[in-house]
Design an enzyme around this catalytic site. Structure first.
Site, short mmCIF file in Angstrom:
data_model
loop_
_atom_site.label_atom_id
_atom_site.label_comp_id
_atom_site.label_asym_id
_atom_site.label_seq_id
_atom_site.Cartn_x
_atom_site.Cartn_y
_atom_site.Cartn_z
N CYS A 356 -41.36 5.34 -31.23
CA CYS A 356 -41.92 6.59 -31.22
C CYS A 356 -41.90 7.25 -32.43
O CYS A 356 -42.94 8.07 -32.84
CB CYS A 356 -40.86 7.57 -30.26
SG CYS A 356 -39.07 7.64 -30.54
N ARG A 385 -31.28 -3.40 -32.75
CA ARG A 385 -30.29 -2.56 -32.45
C ARG A 385 -29.03 -3.17 -32.94
O ARG A 385 -28.86 -4.34 -32.30
CB ARG A 385 -30.43 -1.94 -30.91
CG ARG A 385 -31.53 -1.16 -30.88
CD ARG A 385 -31.77 -0.30 -29.68
NE ARG A 385 -32.96 0.24 -29.57
CZ ARG A 385 -33.48 1.01 -28.36
NH1 ARG A 385 -32.65 0.92 -27.34
NH2 ARG A 385 -34.68 1.67 -28.30
N GLN A 403 -40.12 -3.88 -26.91
CA GLN A 403 -40.15 -2.90 -25.69
C GLN A 403 -41.73 -2.74 -25.41
O GLN A 403 -42.84 -2.63 -26.34
CB GLN A 403 -39.61 -1.51 -26.27
CG GLN A 403 -38.36 -1.37 -26.28
CD GLN A 403 -37.89 0.05 -26.78
OE1 GLN A 403 -38.43 0.61 -27.59
NE2 GLN A 403 -37.10 0.70 -25.83
N ASP A 405 -43.66 -0.34 -24.66
CA ASP A 405 -43.22 1.15 -25.12
C ASP A 405 -44.40 2.03 -25.19
O ASP A 405 -45.61 1.35 -25.73
CB ASP A 405 -42.64 1.11 -26.53
CG ASP A 405 -41.56 2.27 -26.62
OD1 ASP A 405 -41.56 3.01 -25.65
OD2 ASP A 405 -41.23 2.37 -27.85
N HIS A 407 -46.12 6.09 -25.37
CA HIS A 407 -45.82 7.45 -25.53
C HIS A 407 -47.08 8.38 -25.21
O HIS A 407 -48.16 8.06 -25.91
CB HIS A 407 -45.58 7.80 -26.91
CG HIS A 407 -44.18 7.00 -27.46
ND1 HIS A 407 -44.03 6.04 -27.95
CD2 HIS A 407 -42.86 7.47 -27.28
CE1 HIS A 407 -42.74 5.43 -28.26
NE2 HIS A 407 -42.11 6.33 -27.60
N LYS A 490 -34.06 12.42 -18.83
CA LYS A 490 -34.76 11.04 -18.49
C LYS A 490 -34.62 10.68 -17.07
O LYS A 490 -33.69 10.92 -16.70
CB LYS A 490 -34.45 9.84 -19.43
CG LYS A 490 -32.99 9.27 -19.27
CD LYS A 490 -32.90 8.22 -20.11
CE LYS A 490 -31.20 7.83 -19.89
NZ LYS A 490 -31.02 6.65 -21.02
N HIS A 538 -41.87 9.72 -23.45
CA HIS A 538 -41.55 8.31 -23.58
C HIS A 538 -41.57 7.58 -22.52
O HIS A 538 -40.96 8.08 -21.43
CB HIS A 538 -40.05 7.98 -24.31
CG HIS A 538 -39.91 8.97 -25.59
ND1 HIS A 538 -39.78 8.33 -26.92
CD2 HIS A 538 -39.97 10.19 -25.91
CE1 HIS A 538 -39.36 9.52 -27.61
NE2 HIS A 538 -39.63 10.68 -26.91
#
Length: 665
Positions: A356, A385, A403, A405, A407, A490, A538
């Site tokens: 992000c 991570r 991910q 991912d 946004h 979330k 997200h």
């Protein structure tokens, strides 16, 4: 004789009752053998608890989650009693209930072996048959220390009482965060002679008697550090399970067998999909060619679906200057999940744990107009991570992953529709991959903790948007207080697989913090010419490609539908003279976009069929003299069905149709 009034709730019925002083909870539920404890004023209590005037009392049935926890904790006590009967020198750690079972930690000279578990189970059955009564006793610190002077780990727990923290991450036998003056209790197992056969420091509650344990089994033993700290002594932990009936226990054991059969780590090795080389490091998988085929098919499909849904594909690097993650708030609030800094030209860089911050820089790279919103950015972003080694598990908990991912940058007014769009998109993708049993979890802020940023008003508004959208789906919505990200609430999609296990899939997160002036200062030009701050949403549809692939392996037990199968068709010649024919058929199928292999080994035909079955190939295509003469093949399906003499064009069309429709074969 004086009287008290209580409110009894049971089986959906609520009624006020007048009782004599000194009445115990069990007297309210003597007509229901399934009730093994009571919830009094919201707190779980033994059935021997003496009721007070004004109490609200609800029966706790053994088959409920609370009832199972009480059953399992009571069984853990019986197990510890049995261990000390057999090994009197064994010192006690803790014995909490955990998901689907319980454990107890022991300090013993020699580690337990499987034969020991059989001895312990035999001793436990005798204790259960003896119908010992669990009896709660309030004590003082001084008396408990004297009574438990030979139990060093219990003495340590007593010393922790009144301090900060808890005794163990998975639960504890005693509350240690309850403050000065907290009540300390011991549970005695009372035999038929009225004497205590065994005692343990414990907060309870417990079953009325040991005979109320219907079904149990000890599963395994393992080493475990005291209180989960590797600096402490290593103890021996025995895991067990207990259920409200023999049938429930058998069902659980069957689920375990089925889960072992579906274990993606074993199937990944057997099907040659992926591995975890020690030379690379823990939690860092490599995909073999067959696993790479599945991963690419997933990525290609998901990438195109994102584009079709209005997302723009972007790409960002794996590392960035450390300051970027201070700006986003990740280092102050998520620093323990990131790898240490790298020195690059004398400056600190970080391997990214999230995408992000970089997407924010893409948004900020030029002036944006309200006409561009929603602006949806998407990538398969590789992130890393710093997971602790103890939690790493195959593909489902790794240190490096991609991910899916995205946004979305929207106006506040557009946020509800965008959250709905993302949630519907996510659920449709999961259905495309054959997962269609879901519920939703709403993670919110715990206002008492300082790990969350932003005003109460912003949190309330964001939470309301997510809750309204989630409720409108008609799916079950489960609260998760305190589980939000530091920057906003979330929604998580919780999906059940083919054998009923729950996996967390993707998330939709509402973020009003990163776009703020204090963070990235993101702006768009509104219709009236003013500059306004967008809302950032997200969304990761699967969480990670790696994790989702691991879930799919277990969901399908390795038998992927044709569109995902690494090898869609295994061509098997009856004799060597049929090889050339099948190679020509395979060439035509490959031109049609299908994945085909020809087994031209020296194995007998039945062995080749068996090999294809073990590799869980959806279609076997067999050819002999008649097939060559007729320009046909014989189809053998994964479930054992067979069609003979299928014309070649029809055979190719059948496989193409199965792939295109994503049907299960």
């Amino acid at each position: 004789m004086s009287e008290i009034k209580v409110v009894r709730t049971h089986a959906g019925q609520r009624e006020e009752q007048t009782l004599t002083t000194g009445t115990k909870a069990w007297e309210l539920f003597s007509d229901d053998a399934d009730v093994i404890a009571a919830r009094v004023g919201g707190d779980l209590r033994d059935l021997a608890h003496v009721l007070q005037d004004g109490d609200e009392v609800e029966g706790v049935e053994i088959g409920s989650q609370d009832g199972r926890d009480i059953l399992r904790h009571s069984t853990a006590h019986v197990m510890a009693q049995a261990v000390q009967q057999i090994w009197p020198e064994a010192r006690l750690g803790i014995g909490p209930p955990v998901e689907n079972g319980f454990y107890y930690d022991f300090d013993v000279e020699t580690p337990f072996v499987p034969e020991d578990l059989v001895k312990i189970e035999t001793a436990m059955r005798k204790i259960i048959k003896a119908n010992q009564r669990f009896e709660r006793r309030v004590t003082t610190d001084a008396d408990a220390i004297n009574e438990l002077r030979d139990e060093p780990y219990k003495l340590e727990l007593i010393g922790l009482k009144g301090g900060a923290g808890t005794a163990d991450t998975e639960g504890a036998s005693v509350e240690v965060d309850s403050g000065e003056g907290a009540e300390l209790t011991i549970y005695d197992n009372i035999g038929r002679d009225g004497q205590a056969a065994w005692s343990d420091l414990c907060r309870g509650p417990h079953l009325p008697t040991t005979k109320r344990i219907p079904a149990f089994k000890l599963m395994r033993s393992a080493a475990a550090y005291w209180r989960g700290d590797e600096k402490n002594k290593q103890l021996q932990r025995i895991y067990g399970t207990a259920w409200e009936s023999k049938e429930a226990l058998e069902e659980h054991l069957h689920r375990i067998e089925e889960a072992e059969r579906r274990d993606h780590r074993r199937l990944g090795r057997d099907l040659d999909l992926f591995s975890f080389p020690d030379e690379i490091g823990s939690g860092l998988p490599v995909f073999h060619p067959k696993g790479g085929v599945i991963k690419r098919a997933m990525e290609d499909y998901v990438r195109q679906r994102h584009i079709d849904e209005g997302f723009e594909y972007v790409g960002t690097p794996h590392i960035a200057k450390e300051g970027l993650f201070h700006t986003s708030g990740h280092l102050p609030y998520y620093g323990e999940g990131m790898f240490p800094a790298l020195d690059v030209d004398g400056m600190d860089y970080r391997i990214k744990a999230m995408n992000c911050p970089m997407h924010n820089l893409i948004f900020r790279s030029r002036q944006r107009s309200y006409r561009e919103l929603p602006l949806r950015l998407f990538e398969f972003g590789s992130v890393y991570r710093h997971e602790k080694s103890g939690v790493i598990h195959g593909l489902t908990r790794v240190r490096g992953f991609a991910q899916d991912d995205s946004h979305s940058y929207v106006t506040p007014e557009q946020a509800p529709a965008e959250v709905q769009h993302l949630l519907e998109f996510m659920l449709s993708l999961l259905r495309d991959f054959g997962i269609d049993d879901f519920y939703l979890e709403l993670s919110t802020r715990d206002a008492s903790k300082d790990k969350f940023i932003g005003s109460d008003e912003d949190w309330a508004a964001a939470t309301r948007v997510l809750e309204d959208v989630a409720t409108a789906t008609g799916l079950e919505l489960v609260p998760d207080p305190g589980g939000a990200a530091y920057y906003g609430p979330k929604i998580s999609v919780q999906a059940r697989d083919a054998i009923g296990r729950t996996w967390q899939m993707g998330t939709v997160q509402y973020d009003f913090n990163q776009p703020s002036a204090e963070r990235f200062n993101l702006e768009y030009v509104a219709a009236d010419g003013s500059r306004k701050q967008p809302v950032m949403i997200h969304s990761a549809k699967f969480g990670s490609i790696e994790r989702f692939l691991g879930v799919l392996v277990e969901h399908y037990a390795g038998a992927f539908p044709p569109w995902l199968a690494p090898v869609q068709v295994q061509a098997i010649p009856i004799a060597e003279r049929h090889n050339d024919y099948l190679y020509d058929v395979a060439r035509q199928m490959k031109l049609a976009g299908l994945r085909v292999e020809v087994d031209d080994s020296d194995d007998r035909m039945q062995k080749k069929i068996r090999n294809a079955q073990l590799q869980k190939v959806p279609f076997m295509m067999i050819a002999g003299d008649d097939d060559v003469e007729k320009g046909a093949v014989s189809f053998r399906y994964r479930d054992g069905r067979q069609d003979n003499g299928v014309p070649l064009e029809e055979a190719i069309a059948r496989v193409q149709q199965a792939v295109a429709s994503r049907e299960q074969v």
